[in-house]
Design a protein around this motif. Structure first.
Motif, short mmCIF file in Angstrom:
data_model
loop_
_atom_site.label_atom_id
_atom_site.label_comp_id
_atom_site.label_asym_id
_atom_site.label_seq_id
_atom_site.Cartn_x
_atom_site.Cartn_y
_atom_site.Cartn_z
N GLN A 47 0.84 -1.19 0.00
CA GLN A 47 0.00 0.00 0.00
C GLN A 47 0.88 1.24 0.00
OE1 GLN A 47 -2.70 0.20 3.30
NE2 GLN A 47 -4.02 1.70 2.31
N THR A 48 0.56 2.20 -0.85
CA THR A 48 1.31 3.45 -0.92
C THR A 48 0.45 4.59 -0.43
OG1 THR A 48 0.64 3.89 -3.21
CG2 THR A 48 2.66 2.62 -2.88
N GLY A 49 1.10 5.59 0.15
CA GLY A 49 0.34 6.71 0.71
C GLY A 49 0.40 7.97 -0.11
N LEU A 50 0.88 7.85 -1.36
CA LEU A 50 1.07 9.04 -2.19
C LEU A 50 0.44 8.82 -3.55
CD1 LEU A 50 2.45 11.84 -2.08
CD2 LEU A 50 4.47 10.78 -3.07
N ALA A 51 -0.63 9.52 -3.83
CA ALA A 51 -1.31 9.39 -5.12
C ALA A 51 -0.57 10.20 -6.18
CB ALA A 51 -2.75 9.88 -5.00
N TRP A 52 -0.70 9.77 -7.44
CA TRP A 52 -0.04 10.48 -8.52
C TRP A 52 -0.51 11.93 -8.61
CZ3 TRP A 52 4.15 10.67 -11.09
CH2 TRP A 52 4.23 11.42 -12.27
N ALA A 53 -1.77 12.18 -8.33
CA ALA A 53 -2.29 13.55 -8.37
C ALA A 53 -1.55 14.44 -7.37
CB ALA A 53 -3.79 13.56 -8.07
N GLN A 54 -1.18 13.90 -6.22
CA GLN A 54 -0.41 14.65 -5.24
C GLN A 54 0.98 14.98 -5.77
OE1 GLN A 54 -1.45 11.54 -2.05
NE2 GLN A 54 -1.06 13.37 -0.83
N VAL A 55 1.59 14.01 -6.44
CA VAL A 55 2.90 14.23 -7.03
C VAL A 55 2.84 15.36 -8.04
CG1 VAL A 55 4.73 13.20 -8.44
CG2 VAL A 55 3.60 11.83 -6.68
N MET A 56 1.84 15.33 -8.90
CA MET A 56 1.71 16.36 -9.92
C MET A 56 1.49 17.74 -9.30
SD MET A 56 2.28 15.28 -12.94
CE MET A 56 1.55 16.60 -13.94
N ARG A 57 0.71 17.82 -8.24
CA ARG A 57 0.49 19.12 -7.59
C ARG A 57 1.80 19.66 -7.01
NH1 ARG A 57 -4.54 16.74 -6.04
NH2 ARG A 57 -3.69 16.08 -4.00
N LEU A 58 2.60 18.77 -6.42
CA LEU A 58 3.89 19.20 -5.89
C LEU A 58 4.80 19.70 -7.01
CD1 LEU A 58 6.02 17.48 -3.20
CD2 LEU A 58 7.08 18.05 -5.38
N LEU A 59 4.83 18.97 -8.12
CA LEU A 59 5.69 19.37 -9.23
C LEU A 59 5.22 20.66 -9.88
CD1 LEU A 59 6.36 15.89 -10.91
CD2 LEU A 59 7.87 17.19 -9.38
N GLU A 60 3.93 20.85 -9.96
CA GLU A 60 3.40 22.10 -10.52
C GLU A 60 3.86 23.31 -9.71
OE1 GLU A 60 -0.74 21.25 -10.47
OE2 GLU A 60 -0.69 20.05 -12.31
N ARG A 61 3.98 23.14 -8.39
CA ARG A 61 4.44 24.24 -7.53
C ARG A 61 5.94 24.49 -7.69
NH1 ARG A 61 1.09 21.52 -3.72
NH2 ARG A 61 2.93 20.71 -2.60
N ARG A 62 6.64 23.56 -8.31
CA ARG A 62 8.10 23.70 -8.46
C ARG A 62 8.54 24.03 -9.88
NH1 ARG A 62 7.11 21.53 -3.95
NH2 ARG A 62 8.63 21.39 -2.24
N VAL A 63 7.57 24.30 -10.75
CA VAL A 63 7.91 24.75 -12.10
C VAL A 63 8.68 26.07 -11.99
CG1 VAL A 63 6.98 25.63 -14.27
CG2 VAL A 63 5.96 23.60 -13.21
N GLY A 64 9.81 26.13 -12.65
CA GLY A 64 10.67 27.31 -12.58
C GLY A 64 11.71 27.23 -11.48
N ARG A 90 6.91 15.89 -18.45
CA ARG A 90 7.52 16.64 -19.55
C ARG A 90 6.64 17.82 -19.96
NH1 ARG A 90 12.53 16.71 -21.67
NH2 ARG A 90 12.61 14.45 -22.02
N ALA A 91 5.33 17.63 -19.90
CA ALA A 91 4.40 18.70 -20.28
C ALA A 91 4.51 19.91 -19.36
CB ALA A 91 2.96 18.17 -20.29
N LEU A 92 5.02 19.70 -18.15
CA LEU A 92 5.24 20.82 -17.23
C LEU A 92 6.54 21.55 -17.54
CD1 LEU A 92 4.20 19.19 -13.81
CD2 LEU A 92 2.86 20.75 -15.23
N GLY A 93 7.35 21.01 -18.43
CA GLY A 93 8.59 21.66 -18.82
C GLY A 93 9.84 21.09 -18.19
N PHE A 94 9.71 19.96 -17.49
CA PHE A 94 10.86 19.37 -16.81
C PHE A 94 11.63 18.42 -17.73
CE2 PHE A 94 7.95 20.05 -13.11
CZ PHE A 94 8.76 20.94 -12.42
N ARG A 95 12.94 18.34 -17.50
CA ARG A 95 13.74 17.28 -18.09
C ARG A 95 13.47 15.98 -17.32
NH1 ARG A 95 18.06 19.06 -21.33
NH2 ARG A 95 18.26 21.34 -21.40
#
Length: 215
Positions: A47-64, A90-95
């Motif tokens: 069982q994992t405690g981190l949903a992919w949607a949570q990961v994406m929200r974190l990464l969206e806050r770190r764009v730039g 990649r769509a967020l602009g990350f390598r």
């Protein structure tokens, strides 16, 4: 998106050479290396405690703020959703970087065009693979992944974790020569950090031989 994520490191300077990055740890690995530093990620059904949607929200806050995202594990290519996850990042602009043991060369090929850098774990000489991975696996699949990377335009390095209890210094030197002969030019030797592991037994002449061809 069904990528199963066991954890995330929001910032690293060492997992994607030359880049500030986050690391996404993918759940599940078919191997059971005794020195694994993420044993909680081995069970693909855990069982994992981190949903992919949570990961994406974190990464969206770190764009730039970040340059890239590393998919690590576990073994990222174990999961069929890895390509879709990379596309979203990649769509967020990350390598994109990948840490892999290379045990699924056909899946590596499927995502290779999405990657900017790969860290390929080379466990040992072929005859020691089954013992090191505790899985009965041999090195043929990892060799196929290595050949694929050598022939590609994707930047990569090979990485080997070693201590004197895993295999001999002579075997380590033979592994270095084997990798160089196969076209590897970037190889990192990682000390096994374990309370049960013996200390390194590498003097300067041995280290010089290991460095030959990789600097």
């Amino acid at each position: 998106m069904t990528l199963r994520v066991g954890g995330i490191t929001p910032l690293t300077t060492i997992d994607f050479p030359g880049h500030l990055a986050a690391v996404v740890y993918c759940q599940g690995c078919p191997w059971r290396c005794t020195y694994c530093h993420n044993p909680e990620l081995l069970d693909a059904t855990a069982q994992t405690g981190l949903a992919w949607a949570q990961v994406m929200r974190l990464l969206e806050r770190r764009v730039g703020l970040l340059d890239g995202v590393v998919f690590s594990g576990g073994e990222p290519t174990l999961q069929n959703a890895i390509g879709e996850a990379m596309d979203a990042v990649r769509a967020l602009g990350f390598r994109i970087a990948l840490h892999t043991g290379g045990m699924y060369p056909e899946r590596l090929r499927a995502v290779l065009g999405r990657l900017d850098w790969v860290g390929l774990d080379i466990k040992a000489l072929p005859e020691d693979y089954g013992r090191i991975t505790a899985s009965g696996s041999d090195a043929r699949r990892t060799d196929a992944s290595l050949d694929m990377l050598v022939e590609s335009a994707v930047a990569f390095e090979c990485r080997t974790t070693w201590h004197a209890g895993l295999f001999s210094v002579d075997a380590l030197l033979r592994l270095a020569r084997r990798l160089h002969a196969r076209g590897v030019r970037h190889w990192t030797l990682q000390e096994c950090r374990s309370t049960d592991a013996p200390a390194w037994q590498l003097d300067e002449p041995v280290l010089a031989q290991l460095r030959e061809g990789f600097e």
